[in-house]
Design an enzyme around this catalytic site. Structure first.
Site, PDB file in Angstrom:
ATOM      1  N   HIS A  54     -10.133  -5.591  -2.817  1.00 57.86           N
ATOM      2  CA  HIS A  54      -8.860  -5.687  -2.232  1.00 57.86           C
ATOM      3  C   HIS A  54      -9.125  -5.816  -0.612  1.00 57.86           C
ATOM      4  CE1 HIS A  54      -9.774  -1.432  -1.982  1.00 57.86           C
ATOM      5  NE2 HIS A  54      -9.250  -1.343  -0.849  1.00 57.86           N
ATOM      6  N   ASP A  88       0.658  -1.345  -0.057  1.00 56.27           N
ATOM      7  CA  ASP A  88       0.005   0.079   0.043  1.00 56.27           C
ATOM      8  C   ASP A  88       0.861   1.189   0.127  1.00 56.27           C
ATOM      9  OD1 ASP A  88      -1.616   2.071   1.101  1.00 56.27           O
ATOM     10  OD2 ASP A  88      -3.162   0.728   1.181  1.00 56.27           O
TER      11      ASP A  88
HETATM   12  P1  AMP Z   1      -9.594   1.539   0.611  1.00 54.49           P
HETATM   13  O1  AMP Z   1      -9.656   2.996   1.035  1.00 54.49           O
HETATM   14  O2  AMP Z   1      -9.903   0.198   1.567  1.00 54.49           O
HETATM   15  O3  AMP Z   1     -10.507   1.245  -0.906  1.00 54.49           O
HETATM   16  O4  AMP Z   1      -8.288   1.442   0.166  1.00 54.49           O
HETATM   17  C1  AMP Z   1      -7.557   1.711  -0.918  1.00 54.49           C
HETATM   18  C2  AMP Z   1      -6.060   1.777  -0.513  1.00 54.49           C
HETATM   19  O5  AMP Z   1      -5.447   1.784  -1.629  1.00 54.49           O
HETATM   20  C3  AMP Z   1      -5.497   2.811   0.340  1.00 54.49           C
HETATM   21  O6  AMP Z   1      -4.928   2.170   1.519  1.00 54.49           O
HETATM   22  C4  AMP Z   1      -4.569   3.505  -0.560  1.00 54.49           C
HETATM   23  O7  AMP Z   1      -3.297   3.874   0.039  1.00 54.49           O
HETATM   24  C5  AMP Z   1      -4.086   2.250  -1.598  1.00 54.49           C
HETATM   25  N1  AMP Z   1      -3.686   2.966  -2.991  1.00 54.49           N
HETATM   26  C6  AMP Z   1      -4.081   3.750  -3.612  1.00 54.49           C
HETATM   27  N2  AMP Z   1      -3.364   3.879  -4.810  1.00 54.49           N
HETATM   28  C7  AMP Z   1      -2.374   3.016  -4.717  1.00 54.49           C
HETATM   29  C8  AMP Z   1      -1.180   2.715  -5.532  1.00 54.49           C
HETATM   30  N3  AMP Z   1      -1.188   3.156  -6.733  1.00 54.49           N
HETATM   31  N4  AMP Z   1      -0.597   1.720  -5.219  1.00 54.49           N
HETATM   32  C9  AMP Z   1      -0.744   1.128  -4.042  1.00 54.49           C
HETATM   33  N5  AMP Z   1      -1.813   1.272  -2.935  1.00 54.49           N
HETATM   34  C10 AMP Z   1      -2.534   2.270  -3.649  1.00 54.49           C
END
Ligand code: AMP
Ligand code: ZN
Length: 143
Positions: free
Chosen positions: A101, A32
């Protein structure tokens, strides 16, 4: 079908950079970019599914098995003392990326992470009422 606007589909396709930590035929796990703790990873199915309500059972099973692999590695290699698995489904649950995810969040004794829910005894009647509603065969909710 990959969603052309989905950042996780792009990571799965190798079109966006990511720090991969695990992959198999059905799933990919990567770090993440805004980690809650050291080693915070995300596990996604390769096949796009919007959320927990939409994902196919076998894809869900594969994703959870991959999350278990990553959790075991966090325990063994990062010396995590525990792990939180978190899935957010829908905006009200703080989902921000609409490709299913599972967050694998290693936990360390005394780490400062405060998750938004701290278990505290609930009202027994309210618990029982919610349980009764969950058990009932209600009409499907309109979209
Ligand atoms: P959620 O809020 O449960 O939908 O989690 C989405 C997660 O994706 C968050 O913790 C972000 O930090 C992570 N995230 C968003 N874009 C990316 C990326 N390009 N690479 C890795 N993690 C990401
Ligand atoms: Zn996607």
């Amino acid at each position: 079908m990959p969603d052309p606007d989905c950042i996780f589909c792009k990571i799965v396709a190798g079109e966006l950079p990511a720090e991969l930590v695990d992959e198999d035929e059905r799933t990919v796990a990567f770090m993440d970019i805004s980690p809650a703790t050291r080693g915070h990873a995300l596990v996604v199915p390769r096949r796009h599914a919007r959320d927990l309500l939409e994902i196919e059972p076998d894809e869900l099973a594969a994703t959870l098995l991959a999350a278990q692999r990553v959790a075991r590695r966090a325990h063994e290699r990062l010396r995590a003392d525990g792990v939180n698995l978190i899935n957010s489904c829908g905006r009200a649950a703080w989902q921000t990326v609409y490709h299913f995810h599972v967050h694998v969040i290693p936990r360390y004794a005394g780490d400062p992470l405060k998750l938004p829910w701290v278990p505290a005894p609930g009202d027994e009647q309210q618990i029982a009422a919610a349980a009764a509603e969950l058990r009932s065969a209600a009409a499907p909710r309109p979209c």
